[in-house]
Design a protein around this motif. Structure first.
Motif, PDB file in Angstrom:
ATOM      1  N   THR A  34       6.918 -10.084  -6.313  1.00 40.51           N
ATOM      2  CA  THR A  34       6.959  -9.756  -4.877  1.00 40.51           C
ATOM      3  C   THR A  34       5.860  -8.822  -4.395  1.00 40.51           C
ATOM      4  O   THR A  34       5.691  -8.669  -3.183  1.00 40.51           O
ATOM      5  CB  THR A  34       8.331  -9.159  -4.514  1.00 40.51           C
ATOM      6  OG1 THR A  34       8.589  -8.029  -5.341  1.00 40.51           O
ATOM      7  CG2 THR A  34       9.453 -10.173  -4.705  1.00 40.51           C
ATOM      8  N   PHE A  35       5.128  -8.173  -5.296  1.00 40.06           N
ATOM      9  CA  PHE A  35       4.078  -7.238  -4.887  1.00 40.06           C
ATOM     10  C   PHE A  35       2.733  -7.645  -5.483  1.00 40.06           C
ATOM     11  O   PHE A  35       2.666  -8.101  -6.630  1.00 40.06           O
ATOM     12  CB  PHE A  35       4.418  -5.805  -5.340  1.00 40.06           C
ATOM     13  CG  PHE A  35       5.479  -5.151  -4.513  1.00 40.06           C
ATOM     14  CD1 PHE A  35       5.147  -4.433  -3.375  1.00 40.06           C
ATOM     15  CD2 PHE A  35       6.816  -5.264  -4.866  1.00 40.06           C
ATOM     16  CE1 PHE A  35       6.126  -3.831  -2.609  1.00 40.06           C
ATOM     17  CE2 PHE A  35       7.810  -4.658  -4.097  1.00 40.06           C
ATOM     18  CZ  PHE A  35       7.456  -3.947  -2.961  1.00 40.06           C
ATOM     19  N   ARG A  36       1.672  -7.434  -4.718  1.00 39.57           N
ATOM     20  CA  ARG A  36       0.308  -7.747  -5.192  1.00 39.57           C
ATOM     21  C   ARG A  36      -0.119  -6.807  -6.314  1.00 39.57           C
ATOM     22  O   ARG A  36      -0.906  -7.184  -7.170  1.00 39.57           O
ATOM     23  CB  ARG A  36      -0.691  -7.647  -4.043  1.00 39.57           C
ATOM     24  CG  ARG A  36      -0.645  -8.817  -3.100  1.00 39.57           C
ATOM     25  CD  ARG A  36      -1.749  -8.776  -2.069  1.00 39.57           C
ATOM     26  NE  ARG A  36      -3.077  -9.057  -2.581  1.00 39.57           N
ATOM     27  CZ  ARG A  36      -3.551 -10.264  -2.873  1.00 39.57           C
ATOM     28  NH1 ARG A  36      -2.768 -11.315  -2.746  1.00 39.57           N
ATOM     29  NH2 ARG A  36      -4.774 -10.419  -3.295  1.00 39.57           N
ATOM     30  N   ASP A 122       5.064  -2.333   4.476  1.00 39.34           N
ATOM     31  CA  ASP A 122       3.896  -3.046   4.991  1.00 39.34           C
ATOM     32  C   ASP A 122       4.218  -3.531   6.402  1.00 39.34           C
ATOM     33  O   ASP A 122       5.225  -4.207   6.617  1.00 39.34           O
ATOM     34  CB  ASP A 122       3.587  -4.234   4.080  1.00 39.34           C
ATOM     35  CG  ASP A 122       2.296  -4.952   4.403  1.00 39.34           C
ATOM     36  OD1 ASP A 122       1.858  -4.911   5.575  1.00 39.34           O
ATOM     37  OD2 ASP A 122       1.731  -5.568   3.491  1.00 39.34           O
ATOM     38  N   GLU A 123       3.368  -3.186   7.355  1.00 39.52           N
ATOM     39  CA  GLU A 123       3.620  -3.577   8.742  1.00 39.52           C
ATOM     40  C   GLU A 123       3.676  -5.095   8.917  1.00 39.52           C
ATOM     41  O   GLU A 123       4.260  -5.587   9.890  1.00 39.52           O
ATOM     42  CB  GLU A 123       2.561  -2.988   9.674  1.00 39.52           C
ATOM     43  CG  GLU A 123       1.175  -3.579   9.488  1.00 39.52           C
ATOM     44  CD  GLU A 123       0.141  -2.975  10.419  1.00 39.52           C
ATOM     45  OE1 GLU A 123       0.509  -2.258  11.372  1.00 39.52           O
ATOM     46  OE2 GLU A 123      -1.048  -3.223  10.169  1.00 39.52           O
ATOM     47  N   LEU A 124       3.112  -5.851   7.982  1.00 37.43           N
ATOM     48  CA  LEU A 124       3.131  -7.315   8.059  1.00 37.43           C
ATOM     49  C   LEU A 124       4.409  -7.919   7.485  1.00 37.43           C
ATOM     50  O   LEU A 124       4.620  -9.119   7.595  1.00 37.43           O
ATOM     51  CB  LEU A 124       1.909  -7.897   7.331  1.00 37.43           C
ATOM     52  CG  LEU A 124       0.542  -7.481   7.868  1.00 37.43           C
ATOM     53  CD1 LEU A 124      -0.576  -8.103   7.036  1.00 37.43           C
ATOM     54  CD2 LEU A 124       0.406  -7.844   9.341  1.00 37.43           C
ATOM     55  N   ASN A 125       5.258  -7.100   6.875  1.00 41.04           N
ATOM     56  CA  ASN A 125       6.515  -7.588   6.303  1.00 41.04           C
ATOM     57  C   ASN A 125       7.594  -7.539   7.379  1.00 41.04           C
ATOM     58  O   ASN A 125       8.449  -6.646   7.408  1.00 41.04           O
ATOM     59  CB  ASN A 125       6.888  -6.745   5.078  1.00 41.04           C
ATOM     60  CG  ASN A 125       8.070  -7.307   4.326  1.00 41.04           C
ATOM     61  OD1 ASN A 125       8.823  -8.129   4.842  1.00 41.04           O
ATOM     62  ND2 ASN A 125       8.249  -6.842   3.101  1.00 41.04           N
ATOM     63  N   TYR A 147      -2.085  -1.151   2.214  1.00 37.23           N
ATOM     64  CA  TYR A 147      -1.736  -2.268   1.332  1.00 37.23           C
ATOM     65  C   TYR A 147      -2.870  -3.281   1.242  1.00 37.23           C
ATOM     66  O   TYR A 147      -3.492  -3.618   2.248  1.00 37.23           O
ATOM     67  CB  TYR A 147      -0.486  -3.001   1.840  1.00 37.23           C
ATOM     68  CG  TYR A 147       0.778  -2.195   1.725  1.00 37.23           C
ATOM     69  CD1 TYR A 147       1.403  -2.004   0.497  1.00 37.23           C
ATOM     70  CD2 TYR A 147       1.371  -1.636   2.853  1.00 37.23           C
ATOM     71  CE1 TYR A 147       2.574  -1.270   0.395  1.00 37.23           C
ATOM     72  CE2 TYR A 147       2.550  -0.902   2.753  1.00 37.23           C
ATOM     73  CZ  TYR A 147       3.144  -0.729   1.527  1.00 37.23           C
ATOM     74  OH  TYR A 147       4.297  -0.009   1.426  1.00 37.23           O
ATOM     75  N   GLU A 148      -3.100  -3.784   0.035  1.00 40.11           N
ATOM     76  CA  GLU A 148      -4.040  -4.875  -0.170  1.00 40.11           C
ATOM     77  C   GLU A 148      -3.314  -6.183   0.105  1.00 40.11           C
ATOM     78  O   GLU A 148      -2.189  -6.385  -0.363  1.00 40.11           O
ATOM     79  CB  GLU A 148      -4.544  -4.846  -1.615  1.00 40.11           C
ATOM     80  CG  GLU A 148      -5.546  -5.923  -1.920  1.00 40.11           C
ATOM     81  CD  GLU A 148      -5.995  -5.889  -3.367  1.00 40.11           C
ATOM     82  OE1 GLU A 148      -6.309  -6.962  -3.888  1.00 40.11           O
ATOM     83  OE2 GLU A 148      -6.014  -4.801  -3.964  1.00 40.11           O
ATOM     84  N   THR A 149      -3.930  -7.053   0.902  1.00 45.13           N
ATOM     85  CA  THR A 149      -3.351  -8.359   1.201  1.00 45.13           C
ATOM     86  C   THR A 149      -4.339  -9.439   0.782  1.00 45.13           C
ATOM     87  O   THR A 149      -5.481  -9.144   0.420  1.00 45.13           O
ATOM     88  CB  THR A 149      -3.036  -8.509   2.702  1.00 45.13           C
ATOM     89  OG1 THR A 149      -4.268  -8.600   3.422  1.00 45.13           O
ATOM     90  CG2 THR A 149      -2.200  -7.358   3.228  1.00 45.13           C
ATOM     91  N   SER A 150      -3.923 -10.687   0.867  1.00 43.45           N
ATOM     92  CA  SER A 150      -4.817 -11.786   0.508  1.00 43.45           C
ATOM     93  C   SER A 150      -5.991 -11.899   1.470  1.00 43.45           C
ATOM     94  O   SER A 150      -7.023 -12.459   1.125  1.00 43.45           O
ATOM     95  CB  SER A 150      -4.038 -13.103   0.460  1.00 43.45           C
ATOM     96  OG  SER A 150      -3.448 -13.348   1.718  1.00 43.45           O
ATOM     97  N   ALA A 156       0.609   0.688   6.244  1.00 43.08           N
ATOM     98  CA  ALA A 156       1.981   1.035   5.873  1.00 43.08           C
ATOM     99  C   ALA A 156       2.599   1.795   7.040  1.00 43.08           C
ATOM    100  O   ALA A 156       1.970   2.697   7.593  1.00 43.08           O
ATOM    101  CB  ALA A 156       1.996   1.906   4.629  1.00 43.08           C
ATOM    102  N   LEU A 157       3.801   1.413   7.398  1.00 45.37           N
ATOM    103  CA  LEU A 157       4.567   2.167   8.385  1.00 45.37           C
ATOM    104  C   LEU A 157       5.420   3.170   7.624  1.00 45.37           C
ATOM    105  O   LEU A 157       6.176   2.794   6.728  1.00 45.37           O
ATOM    106  CB  LEU A 157       5.467   1.244   9.203  1.00 45.37           C
ATOM    107  CG  LEU A 157       4.784   0.107   9.953  1.00 45.37           C
ATOM    108  CD1 LEU A 157       5.832  -0.723  10.703  1.00 45.37           C
ATOM    109  CD2 LEU A 157       3.714   0.622  10.885  1.00 45.37           C
ATOM    110  N   ALA A 158       5.290   4.438   7.951  1.00 44.87           N
ATOM    111  CA  ALA A 158       6.161   5.479   7.394  1.00 44.87           C
ATOM    112  C   ALA A 158       7.371   5.553   8.310  1.00 44.87           C
ATOM    113  O   ALA A 158       7.234   5.697   9.523  1.00 44.87           O
ATOM    114  CB  ALA A 158       5.434   6.810   7.339  1.00 44.87           C
TER     115      ALA A 158
END
Length: 167
Positions: A34-36, A122-125, A147-150, A156-158
């Motif tokens: 689930t994580f890069r 991750d704001e994209l999750n 976060y590293e993405t493809s 990152a949202l705190a």
């Protein structure tokens, strides 16, 4: 008797149990799916021996030998807690396991009289962000490019949830 071709798609029941050191390899496997940048079983083992770290695992009911469906790991120091990581195996997603794991953490923290819980996501999750908002988390910060993405990097949202009334 002919078996129904989609028997393997029927919902399975999961039970939420405390994490143990023996779970390190299994949760590292889920983390890797689930994580890069996954954590190793050594990373998890080192965390699970820390007296301030605790967590829960979702196991298929009645099948102790099956791979867990998900887990959550948190740290509690004094009255503040943080989610270190949470993951649900791809095959077990969209079944409410993330919510059940978070509920277990919140119950544990209530009993421990913690005052607040922090996490980063991750704001994209989108599904995770939506879950945390439904659970009462509020955004309190943002880490650009964390976060590293493809396709590059995402922020990152705190987030924080106050656990005591009136805070």
């Amino acid at each position: 008797m002919i078996g129904f071709p989609f028997d393997n798609l029927r919902p399975r029941s999961f039970v939420i149990e405390p994490l143990a050191r023996a779970d390190a390899a299994a949760i590292a496997n889920i983390h890797g799916l689930t994580f890069r940048q996954p954590w190793s079983d050594e990373d998890f083992h080192a965390l699970l021996v820390d007296e301030n770290v605790f967590g829960f695992v979702a196991r298929e009911e009645g099948n102790r030998r099956a791979q867990p469906g998900g887990f959550v790991l948190a740290r509690l120091v004094l009255d503040e807690a943080e989610i270190l990581t949470i993951a649900v195996a791809p095959a077990a997603q969209r079944r409410g396991l993330g919510r059940a794991l978070m509920d277990a953490i919140l119950r544990h923290l209530h009993n421990a009289r913690a005052s607040m819980l922090f996490l980063e996501v991750d704001e994209l999750n989108g599904p995770a962000v939506a879950l945390y908002r439904r659970l009462g988390f509020k955004q309190v910060g943002k880490r650009p490019g964390y976060y590293e993405t493809s396709s590059g990097r995402s922020s990152a949202l705190a987030m924080r949830r106050d656990l005591k009334p009136g805070r």
